[in-house]
Scaffold this active site. Structure first.
Site, mmCIF file in Angstrom:
data_model
loop_
_atom_site.group_PDB
_atom_site.id
_atom_site.type_symbol
_atom_site.label_atom_id
_atom_site.label_comp_id
_atom_site.label_asym_id
_atom_site.label_seq_id
_atom_site.Cartn_x
_atom_site.Cartn_y
_atom_site.Cartn_z
ATOM 1 N N CYS A 90 -37.571 47.640 -2.138
ATOM 2 C CA CYS A 90 -38.756 46.898 -2.583
ATOM 3 C C CYS A 90 -40.010 47.495 -1.968
ATOM 4 O O CYS A 90 -40.333 47.230 -0.805
ATOM 5 C CB CYS A 90 -38.620 45.425 -2.204
ATOM 6 S SG CYS A 90 -40.022 44.414 -2.761
ATOM 7 N N CYS A 137 -42.616 44.891 -1.014
ATOM 8 C CA CYS A 137 -42.277 44.165 0.220
ATOM 9 C C CYS A 137 -42.560 45.003 1.461
ATOM 10 O O CYS A 137 -43.089 44.504 2.458
ATOM 11 C CB CYS A 137 -40.795 43.785 0.221
ATOM 12 S SG CYS A 137 -40.221 42.915 -1.244
ATOM 13 N N ASP A 138 -42.177 46.278 1.422
ATOM 14 C CA ASP A 138 -42.108 47.080 2.643
ATOM 15 C C ASP A 138 -43.058 48.275 2.694
ATOM 16 O O ASP A 138 -43.135 48.949 3.719
ATOM 17 C CB ASP A 138 -40.673 47.594 2.833
ATOM 18 C CG ASP A 138 -39.673 46.452 2.969
ATOM 19 O OD1 ASP A 138 -40.057 45.418 3.542
ATOM 20 O OD2 ASP A 138 -38.538 46.580 2.490
#
Length: 315
Positions: free
Chosen positions: A140, A143-144
């Site tokens: 992701c 997300c990261d």
């Protein structure tokens, strides 16, 4: 048929942000929710080392810690959280039947499905090692990606999602190397053109990933095979992103619920309702676009409210 049948007002299947948020709302509405955690208690976030985009945590929080807090909050209001996973359902009648671990039979007035989706990985031992270590492998980018600001990363994938994530990373990272395993993209032309026109994205067609390299703690590079000439070489990188798709955990529902071609549950637009009355869905089991903890939580809330209204209309 099991010897004993338990009757449940609101059953929640799955324990990610969608499931626990549904549980919080259902419990506060006196629906006496029972939540089965599934095969991965806490969901995908339990494999996420740092969560910095969850509102209300200004210094960030680890994925496992966040899921423990959500579980405790759901239990505080009376949610019955149980180990086990749904192995069979029968939604053909007025009573929604669900079997847990092939042994326990539940008859439910409402069911909230929050079984999520599982990211697909290449299956390399080194990839799985660094994924578990939380040291540089992710599925992701949204997300990261923040953790790799001004660094060099590698992303694997050839579809629209891969192109979208590569473009997202290009805004944060110094360089993005995109590995496409075949000789052409699967993405739409407009998405392919977008990455091709981005200066700091290097596209390597017909390349396979052989190994994720590192010091056993964090990623330091990726070993690849150029299938055009058989050459093997290493690409320096601190992050390795896999964007080859997700598989929704919805197989047991396929005989009763409308699913799309990938297996995501089709819900009525703007609601959590499925094609079966009294059965609702939240989170990544239906969401193939956003796939974020906060959006999953939001749809979990919707599912609980929709279930509450459904029950109220029957009284």
């Amino acid at each position: 048929m099991s010897d004993t049948i338990e009757k449940i007002k609101c059953l929640i299947i799955g324990s990610g942000p969608a499931g626990y948020t549904a549980a919080i709302y259902a419990a506060r509405a006196n629906m006496n929710p029972v939540l089965y955690q599934g095969m991965q208690p806490g969901g995908q976030l339990t494999t996420t080392n740092e969560v910095e985009n969850w509102p209300g945590n200004p210094i960030g929080i680890t994925g496992p810690e966040m899921m423990v807090q959500l579980q405790e909050q759901a239990q505080r209001f009376g949610t019955d959280v149980r180990d086990g996973w749904a192995t069979k359902v029968d939604f053909s009648g007025d009573i929604h039947k669900v079997w847990i671990n092939d042994a326990i039979e539940l008859h439910c007035e409402t069911v909230i499905i929050s079984t999520g989706a599982t990211a697909k990985y290449l299956g390399l031992a080194s990839e799985q090692h660094y994924l578990q270590m939380g040291g540089g492998v992710s599925a992701c980018a949204v997300c990261d990606g923040f953790f790799y600001r001004n660094q060099e990363v590698v992303i694997v994938g050839a579809g629209d999602s891969a192109c979208e994530e590569a473009h997202y990373l290009s805004k944060l990272c110094k360089k993005v190397t995109m590995l496409v395993r075949s000789e052409k993209f699967r993405a739409s032309k407009i998405m392919e053109e977008r990455v091709r026109k981005t200066d700091n994205i290097e596209i390597l067609l017909n390349h396979d990933t052989l190994e994720v390299l590192g010091d056993e703690q964090v990623v330091e590079g990726v070993r690849v095979l150029n299938k055009n000439n058989g050459e093997t070489y290493d690409i320096p990188a601190t992050g390795f992103f896999v964007a080859i798709g997700h598989k929704p955990n919805t197989d047991i529902f396929k005989d009763y619920l409308n699913l799309d071609e990938t297996g995501y549950i089709i819900n009525t637009s703007g609601t959590s309702k499925t094609n079966i009355e009294g059965v609702f869905v939240g989170g990544d089991a239906a969401d193939h676009v956003y796939r974020q903890a906060i959006t999953a939580a939001g749809t979990g809330c919707m599912a609980a409210l929709d279930a509450e209204r459904y029950l109220a209309a029957k009284e």
